[in-house]
Design a protein around this motif. Structure first.
Motif, short mmCIF file in Angstrom:
data_model
loop_
_atom_site.label_atom_id
_atom_site.label_comp_id
_atom_site.label_asym_id
_atom_site.label_seq_id
_atom_site.Cartn_x
_atom_site.Cartn_y
_atom_site.Cartn_z
N UNK A 59 11.61 0.23 -0.58
CA UNK A 59 10.68 0.98 0.26
C UNK A 59 9.37 1.23 -0.49
N UNK A 60 9.49 1.69 -1.74
CA UNK A 60 8.31 1.95 -2.55
C UNK A 60 7.58 0.65 -2.88
N UNK A 61 8.33 -0.42 -3.13
CA UNK A 61 7.71 -1.71 -3.44
C UNK A 61 6.88 -2.19 -2.25
N UNK A 62 7.41 -2.04 -1.04
CA UNK A 62 6.67 -2.44 0.16
C UNK A 62 5.39 -1.63 0.29
N UNK A 63 5.47 -0.32 0.02
CA UNK A 63 4.28 0.53 0.10
C UNK A 63 3.25 0.11 -0.94
N UNK A 64 3.71 -0.22 -2.14
CA UNK A 64 2.80 -0.65 -3.20
C UNK A 64 2.10 -1.96 -2.84
N UNK A 65 2.83 -2.84 -2.16
CA UNK A 65 2.28 -4.15 -1.77
C UNK A 65 1.42 -4.07 -0.51
N UNK A 66 1.53 -2.94 0.22
CA UNK A 66 0.75 -2.79 1.44
C UNK A 66 1.33 -3.56 2.61
N UNK A 67 2.66 -3.76 2.63
CA UNK A 67 3.32 -4.47 3.72
C UNK A 67 4.47 -3.63 4.24
#
Length: 461
Positions: free
Chosen positions: A429-437
């Motif tokens: 979830x955090x990785x998706x937020x960091x990537x902007x997707x």
């Protein structure tokens, strides 16, 4: 070591909990219940770390971070955030926060983050000071401050001034030769020679000649007599690296030299007295070699009067930031660069590496990174580590041939996803937020590229 930190939160309960936690670690803890109060405290006192809540009424953690960065680009700043404000926390990292941690959290996780943040800040200060002082290329090597190394150094300090043999064991690249040099440098023999020979690099006949010397005519090509290493090092220290590679015949001669303090040059009959201190090193398990008959038991006990084990880098990550700072400083001086720090993302990558080549591998990675860096901060791109973290199917060999634009984009996407997962500790979830997707998009990409991103053990997605 005692650090001074500032904890900022508008909830008194959290201030009391964190003050108790870090006071027990021996740190000096100051608290502030608002951003304005924190700003006032920072104008009056210098801190090694700020731990700040994200959502506060008068001044948010982001606003305080922005204000701090106008006057101090190095002070480590850790954001505490609720689950619903991950995106804002990621923004804080992009603005210069060292990291963020989600409430509620495990105290051990916060302790680890805080300790790394403080050391990260100290390293940056060290690099800034070195740049200001025009540090020369020749600098003392950093041995480390982890508990394991402090025990090693404590033992060495007790025996340095004696002449007892020391056996250093450890994996390749752990710094055995540097430790041997350090032992000599703090001993009473430090003004005398320190000579090294790699016992695994020479054939048996040549090794004997190098160690004990030879007389004229001792063998074909011996046109004159030559003193050996043990005689050349009179009064000093001899470091025999890879001692486990000695042949049985050479083991016998070395045992005699240690026991009787004298040698016989190859082809000679006259004994020569020697006064040297023996330090030996190996990456082999000599006890097993003794059991198997490969290494003489009596020689082993002569060499291992003081046995020292150097742990691999992966078991002493507490020293990693010290080594990073040392090597960046060293290569700044050597190549005329002015790197002042390592980005948090790059630092996370360095901490995630297995470091099978230990300190030597780390040194090579950082030398390359300093040379390739275009800015004053090392980034993940300069480290060249992304390929070692990728799926093993991609490591079967690289080609210099050009690739299609589509392939290049896919490769970049894959590396960006892997890096985001490293930064967030596998939290998708955090990785998706960091990537902007979106999270669904990330799942599709993980399937597409065959990236194994298992959920975290604490249940984080």
């Amino acid at each position: 070591m005692q650090y001074r930190i500032l904890v900022v939160d508008d909830e008194q309960e959290w201030l009391e909990i964190l003050q108790l936690l870090f006071t027990r670690k021996g740190w000096e803890v100051h608290t502030a219940c608002s951003g304005e109060e924190a700003w006032t405290r920072m104008s009056e006192t210098s801190y090694d770390l700020v731990i700040c809540d994200l959502a506060m009424p008068d001044m948010t953690g982001i606003e305080l971070l922005k204000r701090v960065r106008t006057v101090d680009a190095v002070l480590p700043f850790v954001i505490m955030t609720g689950v619903g404000s991950i995106q804002t926390a990621v923004e804080a990292v992009q603005l210069g926060a060292y990291s963020y941690i989600t409430k509620p959290f495990k105290t051990q996780d916060l302790e680890i983050t805080a300790t790394r943040a403080v050391e990260h800040g100290r390293m940056h200060r060290q690099l800034e000071n070195a740049r200001d002082k025009n540090t020369p290329d020749v600098m003392p090597f950093v041995l480390g401050s982890s508990k394991a190394m402090q025990e090693v150094l404590g033992t060495i300090n007790k025996v340095a001034d004696s002449s007892v043999p020391v056996l250093i064991q450890g994996e390749t690249g752990t710094g055995k030769s540097l430790l041997a040099s350090h032992i000599h440098g703090i001993s009473s023999r430090r003004e005398m020679p320190f000579l090294t020979i790699d016992c695994g690099a020479l054939p048996e006949t040549l090794l004997e000649s190098e160690l004990f010397g030879h007389v004229k005519g001792a063998f074909t090509g011996a046109l004159f007599s030559r003193r050996g290493l043990l005689e050349e090092a009179q009064g000093g220290t001899v470091f025999l690296d890879e001692i486990g590679e000695l042949s049985p015949a050479t083991q016998v001669k070395l045992l005699r030299a240690i026991q009787e303090r004298e040698i016989r040059p190859v082809g000679g009959n006259k004994p020569v007295s020697v006064d040297v201190r023996f330090i030996t090193a190996t990456n082999r398990n000599l006890k097993e070699d003794v059991t198997s008959g490969r290494f003489r038991e009596d020689l082993y006990y002569r060499l291992a009067v003081i046995p020292i084990f150097l742990p691999p880098l992966r078991e002493r990550l507490g020293d990693l930031i010290l080594f990073i700072g040392h090597f960046v400083e060293k290569f700044n001086a050597r190549y005329g660069k002015s790197i002042t720090g390592v980005s948090p993302a790059a630092m996370q990558m360095l901490f995630q590496q297995p470091w099978k080549g230990n300190i030597r591998e780390l040194e090579n990675v950082l030398e390359r990174a300093v040379l390739l860096a275009d800015q004053d901060e090392l980034s993940p791109d300069t480290l060249g580590l992304q390929f070692s973290l990728s799926d093993k199917r991609d490591s079967g060999g690289s080609s210099a041939a050009p690739v299609s634009l589509q392939q290049a984009v896919q490769d970049a996407e894959r590396r960006a996803i892997q890096q985001a997962l490293i930064i967030t500790g596998g939290n998708r979830t955090q990785a998706a937020a960091l990537l902007g997707i979106g999270r669904r998009t990330l799942y599709d990409k993980l399937d597409e590229y065959g990236i194994d991103a298992k959920p975290r053990a604490d249940g984080g997605e």
